[in-house]
Design an enzyme around this catalytic site. Structure first.
Site, short mmCIF file in Angstrom:
data_model
loop_
_atom_site.label_atom_id
_atom_site.label_comp_id
_atom_site.label_asym_id
_atom_site.label_seq_id
_atom_site.Cartn_x
_atom_site.Cartn_y
_atom_site.Cartn_z
N ASN B 80 0.95 -0.84 -0.12
CA ASN B 80 0.56 0.01 -0.32
C ASN B 80 1.11 1.52 -0.14
O ASN B 80 0.21 1.93 0.46
CB ASN B 80 -0.85 -0.11 1.25
CG ASN B 80 -1.98 -1.40 1.53
OD1 ASN B 80 -1.68 -1.92 2.18
ND2 ASN B 80 -2.62 -1.50 0.32
N ILE B 87 0.74 6.88 0.57
CA ILE B 87 0.72 6.13 1.03
C ILE B 87 -1.40 5.55 0.77
O ILE B 87 -1.63 6.89 0.65
CB ILE B 87 1.01 5.89 2.66
CG1 ILE B 87 1.92 6.38 3.31
CG2 ILE B 87 0.20 4.94 3.79
CD1 ILE B 87 2.06 6.91 4.44
N CYS B 88 -1.54 4.54 0.86
CA CYS B 88 -2.89 4.39 0.34
C CYS B 88 -3.37 4.11 1.39
O CYS B 88 -3.38 2.42 1.92
CB CYS B 88 -2.99 3.07 -0.95
SG CYS B 88 -4.88 3.15 -1.81
N LEU B 89 -3.56 4.74 2.50
CA LEU B 89 -4.85 4.27 3.72
C LEU B 89 -5.90 4.81 3.87
O LEU B 89 -5.77 6.10 3.43
CB LEU B 89 -3.47 4.98 5.04
CG LEU B 89 -3.90 4.57 6.05
CD1 LEU B 89 -4.23 3.05 6.09
CD2 LEU B 89 -3.11 5.01 6.97
#
Lengths: 265, 158
Positions: B80, B87-89
């Site tokens: 992620n 950041i893919c959150l």
């Protein structure tokens, strides 16, 4: 594999467009001044006969309207403003105390649900102070109230807290709301629905949240829905009251995706 | 700077000084409270153990109404995390809530390290290895951890 050619519209284009929309939105007042209901005609296409007929119908019942900025917070802001406006004008201590206890109870509920009290208090205290000042007569006029609603220290915190208040109510009354959530959204729990669709700022609310807001605060609301669609042959303004069959004390105009405040004749 | 934003950032700062989550430190730049440097230490007994991962957090006036931008400055290998450190959150995007503070954001990123979400891949190779060849994935992560030490030494030499 099929790939959509995205070279013509990049992320930076997307961001620029988003910024343009935001700056257009920001040029409209957070809570506008009262305007004659006649000026509503310009807010719609003057050549659309059906809409103009619906406005004729509205004019029979309402004399004035007030715009609220369409930034995704419009329903909650219009609702809270109307509730506070009524408290300022009617000086009804029972109602003021009731609303203040709704706020206090919701804070307790949120803490019990595991929300961080210290951070919530940043938002809660601003709204609680506002309602206290109304009760103490420190906010004497609707103009002063309007000033507080656009004040940088107040404007976001009060909306933010309302979102958590509604969230707490929906989570505690999950049995009532979960069928709608399951039926109309991709969410399978109240918690996920509230966190994703409600608690974040600028999120447009749906009918479930409108209904829950009224229930959470014990307020009756009438929505007058005026859109360009021809729902049926009668071409009347569609009216919805929350809770159903109650006697409304606050009124709003609903256009798809946007809410403004209406005032009865 | 708007008062609510500043008030909140000062509170976040105080919390990070007095009660930081384990394995996390963060503090604003001397002359700019809108820009923070942070370090997340890799959790023990995981492939990330021993790693020191640096991040930059950039706030706007609209914090906490809107999330800050958080990027890793240390090169990462994680399903992620993009190659550029992005950041893919969910909580930094559509699940952002104004009650997340610096401490909560960094704690979420720390737990993302050991608990990736393969459904939203930002690094397709890391994502594939995580699902199909966990051993090789962990080996790659450990290499990355060792590199994070080298970066540390390089910076110390400067």
């Amino acid at each position: 594999m099929d790939h959509v050619d995205s070279s013509s519209f990049s992320m930076s284009d997307y961001e620029r467009q988003q910024e343009e929309i935001e700056s257009e939105t920001k040029s409209s007042p957070i809570v506008g001044d009262k305007q004659s209901i006649e000026s509503l005609r310009q807010a719609y296409n003057p050549d659309n006969e059906q809409v103009q007929k619906k406005i004729n119908e509205l004019i029979q019942n309402y004399s004035v309207w007030r715009t609220v900025r369409g930034d995704g917070n419009c329903f909650i802001r219009a609702f809270l403003f109307s509730v506070c406006e009524e408290l300022v004008l009617k000086k009804d201590t029972t109602k003021q105390k009731h609303f203040q206890s709704v706020l206090k109870n919701s804070l307790e509920s949120l803490v019990n649900l595991g929300y961080p009290e210290m951070l919530l208090d940043d938002f809660y205290s601003v709204l609680d102070d506002l309602v206290t000042e109304i009760g103490e007569g420190k906010i004497k006029s609707v103009d002063e109230l309007q000033q507080r609603f656009v004040d940088p220290d107040t404007k976001d915190a009060i909306i933010c807290y309302m979102r958590f208040l509604i969230s707490a109510y929906m989570q505690l009354n999950g049995d009532e709301y979960i069928p709608y959530v399951l039926g109309t959204t991709d969410h399978v729990t109240m918690d996920s629905y509230c966190k994703t669709e409600l608690e974040g700022m600028y999120k447009e609310v749906d009918n479930i949240i409108v209904s829950a807001t009224c229930a959470a605060c014990g307020v009756s609301l009438r929505l007058e829905c005026v859109d360009a669609q021809n729902r049926d042959s009668t071409q009347q303004v569609q009216t919805i009251t929350f809770p159903d069959q109650s006697e409304p004390t606050i009124f709003m105009l609903y256009r798809p995706g946007h809410y403004d405040i209406l005032y009865k004749r | 700077m708007s008062t609510p934003c500043k008030r909140r950032l000062l509170r976040d700062f105080k919390k990070m000084k007095t009660d930081p989550p384990q394995g996390i430190s963060a503090s604003p730049l001397n002359d700019n409270i809108m820009q923070w440097n942070a370090v997340i230490f890799g959790p023990d007994e995981t492939p990330w153990e021993g790693g020191t991962f640096k991040l930059t957090i950039t706030f706007t006036e609209e914090y906490p109404n809107k999330p800050p931008k958080v990027v890793f400055n240390t090169k990462m290998f994680h399903p992620n995390i993009y190659n550029d450190g992005g950041i893919c959150l969910d909580i930094l995007q559509n699940q952002w809530s104004p009650i997340y503070d610096v401490s909560a954001i960094l704690a979420s990123i720390q737990s993302l390290l050991t608990d990736p979400n393969p459904n939203s891949p930002a690094n397709s190779e890391a994502s594939r290895l995580y699902q199909e060849n966990r051993k090789l994935y962990e080996k790659k992560v450990k290499e990355m951890v060792e590199k994070s030490w080298e970066e540390e030494e390089e910076n110390a030499d400067e």
